[in-house]
Design a protein around this motif. Structure first.
Motif, PDB file in Angstrom:
ATOM      1  N   LEU A 185       0.832  -1.214   0.000  1.00 35.44           N
ATOM      2  CA  LEU A 185       0.000   0.000   0.000  1.00 35.44           C
ATOM      3  C   LEU A 185       0.869   1.267   0.000  1.00 35.44           C
ATOM      4  N   ASP A 186       1.994   1.202   0.719  1.00 37.02           N
ATOM      5  CA  ASP A 186       2.932   2.335   0.698  1.00 37.02           C
ATOM      6  C   ASP A 186       3.472   2.561  -0.707  1.00 37.02           C
ATOM      7  N   MET A 187       3.833   1.433  -1.345  1.00 31.92           N
ATOM      8  CA  MET A 187       4.355   1.543  -2.707  1.00 31.92           C
ATOM      9  C   MET A 187       3.315   2.136  -3.640  1.00 31.92           C
ATOM     10  N   LEU A 188       2.053   1.714  -3.412  1.00 31.23           N
ATOM     11  CA  LEU A 188       0.963   2.225  -4.234  1.00 31.23           C
ATOM     12  C   LEU A 188       0.805   3.740  -4.038  1.00 31.23           C
ATOM     13  N   ALA A 189       0.884   4.154  -2.778  1.00 32.78           N
ATOM     14  CA  ALA A 189       0.736   5.588  -2.482  1.00 32.78           C
ATOM     15  C   ALA A 189       1.874   6.376  -3.133  1.00 32.78           C
ATOM     16  N   SER A 190       3.086   5.808  -3.091  1.00 31.45           N
ATOM     17  CA  SER A 190       4.197   6.559  -3.672  1.00 31.45           C
ATOM     18  C   SER A 190       4.054   6.603  -5.203  1.00 31.45           C
ATOM     19  N   LEU A 191       3.485   5.551  -5.776  1.00 30.04           N
ATOM     20  CA  LEU A 191       3.237   5.572  -7.226  1.00 30.04           C
ATOM     21  C   LEU A 191       2.197   6.629  -7.580  1.00 30.04           C
ATOM     22  N   GLU A 192       1.189   6.744  -6.694  1.00 35.84           N
ATOM     23  CA  GLU A 192       0.164   7.767  -6.956  1.00 35.84           C
ATOM     24  C   GLU A 192       0.778   9.167  -6.937  1.00 35.84           C
ATOM     25  N   ARG A 193       1.698   9.366  -5.986  1.00 35.37           N
ATOM     26  CA  ARG A 193       2.389  10.664  -5.935  1.00 35.37           C
ATOM     27  C   ARG A 193       3.207  10.887  -7.213  1.00 35.37           C
ATOM     28  N   GLU A 194       3.840   9.793  -7.640  1.00 30.03           N
ATOM     29  CA  GLU A 194       4.649   9.854  -8.858  1.00 30.03           C
ATOM     30  C   GLU A 194       3.778  10.237 -10.064  1.00 30.03           C
ATOM     31  N   ILE A 195       2.611   9.619 -10.151  1.00 27.03           N
ATOM     32  CA  ILE A 195       1.718   9.912 -11.279  1.00 27.03           C
ATOM     33  C   ILE A 195       1.231  11.375 -11.214  1.00 27.03           C
ATOM     34  N   LYS A 196       0.981  11.841 -10.010  1.00 23.97           N
ATOM     35  CA  LYS A 196       0.557  13.238  -9.831  1.00 23.97           C
ATOM     36  C   LYS A 196       1.663  14.179 -10.315  1.00 23.97           C
ATOM     37  N   ARG A 197       2.910  13.833  -9.934  1.00 21.41           N
ATOM     38  CA  ARG A 197       4.039  14.654 -10.349  1.00 21.41           C
ATOM     39  C   ARG A 197       4.157  14.678 -11.876  1.00 21.41           C
ATOM     40  N   ILE A 198       4.026  13.478 -12.480  1.00 24.07           N
ATOM     41  CA  ILE A 198       4.124  13.385 -13.935  1.00 24.07           C
ATOM     42  C   ILE A 198       3.032  14.243 -14.582  1.00 24.07           C
ATOM     43  N   SER A 199       1.847  14.138 -14.025  1.00 24.86           N
ATOM     44  CA  SER A 199       0.743  14.870 -14.644  1.00 24.86           C
ATOM     45  C   SER A 199       0.928  16.385 -14.459  1.00 24.86           C
ATOM     46  N   HIS A 200       1.468  16.763 -13.303  1.00 18.21           N
ATOM     47  CA  HIS A 200       1.746  18.194 -13.089  1.00 18.21           C
ATOM     48  C   HIS A 200       2.794  18.696 -14.080  1.00 18.21           C
ATOM     49  N   GLU A 201       3.863  17.913 -14.230  1.00 22.94           N
ATOM     50  CA  GLU A 201       4.901  18.325 -15.180  1.00 22.94           C
ATOM     51  C   GLU A 201       4.376  18.368 -16.611  1.00 22.94           C
ATOM     52  N   GLY A 202       3.480  17.425 -16.906  1.00 23.41           N
ATOM     53  CA  GLY A 202       2.857  17.401 -18.230  1.00 23.41           C
ATOM     54  C   GLY A 202       2.053  18.670 -18.471  1.00 23.41           C
TER      55      GLY A 202
END
Ligand SMILES: [Zn+2]
Length: 235
Positions: free
Chosen positions: A101-118
């Protein structure tokens, strides 16, 4: 004494240089260079943004892939938990579950970052695309205006070049070669007159009279040791 044609050639060179300098100072020339640089800057930014976007797409694909894998693992764990007996095993499973679940949460943060940069890239590209047409049209306009100015200078330039070509035929090739060597590295006049029998007409450096006289004994011109210009004696 050096050939009069050589000195005429030099003075035409001076005038050609002046014309070229004036053209380079022309406001349309200066502006067209600025717009060209701006245009290039935009193109560079577009290329940079596109490569960054490709990188983000790869990162997003990898993050989604990881997410799918984690979800798969979680499904397994949920099934296993249903069959767990005893507190120790339950604690162990719960720890493993939390790790995922921690890994999942960190992936969600990663996706948010990617989308922000996009989104930032989209903004940058929108900004560039809104400015680019104006830059391109201003560049074209300045270039067109400058071309008119350059075109009007052409007859004079051609006339001077023709004169130079006629003079060149009469100048000792070795003399011209010496001239061109110095002219290639210095925009000031190559041949300068000897002043007061002892001074360089270029840098005004004074030389011992005996040295000047000895050097001029069998030469039409001497090289100034200080500034490298070629000194000749005026008639
Ligand atoms: Zn000198």
């Amino acid at each position: 004494m050096i050939q009069a044609e050589m000195l005429q050639y030099q003075s035409i060179d001076r005038e050609l240089n002046r014309i070229e300098k004036e053209l380079k100072k022309n406001e349309f020339f200066v502006k067209s260079k600025q717009y060209k640089a701006l245009h290039q800057g935009c193109e560079d930014n577009i290329a940079k943004s596109e490569s960054k976007a490709a990188e983000l797409r790869n990162q997003l694909a990898a993050a989604r892939q990881n997410m799918a894998e984690i979800n798969g693992v979680l499904d397994e764990y949920y099934k296993e938990i249903e069959e767990v007996e005893g507190e120790d095993e339950l604690n162990y499973m719960s720890k493993k579950l939390n790790e995922q679940l921690d890994m999942l949460a960190s992936l969600e943060r990663e996706i948010k970052r990617i989308s922000h940069e996009g989104e930032e890239i989209v903004k940058t590209l929108d900004d560039i695309n809104s400015k680019l047409p104006k830059i391109i049209s201003l560049y074209a306009k300045c270039k067109e205006e400058f071309n008119k100015v350059a075109e009007s200078a052409k007859p004079r330039i051609n006339e001077l070049r023709q004169k130079q070509a006629a003079l060149k035929a009469k100048i000792d090739p070795k003399l011209l070669e010496e001239y061109q060597k110095v002219a290639a590295v210095d925009s000031k006049p190559v041949f300068v007159p000897l002043r007061d029998g002892v001074r360089c007409g270029g840098c005004q450096m004074e030389m011992p009279k005996a040295v000047v006289d000895t050097q001029f004994a069998n030469k039409d011109f001497i090289r100034c040791e200080h500034c490298g210009h070629l000194i000749y004696k005026e008639q």
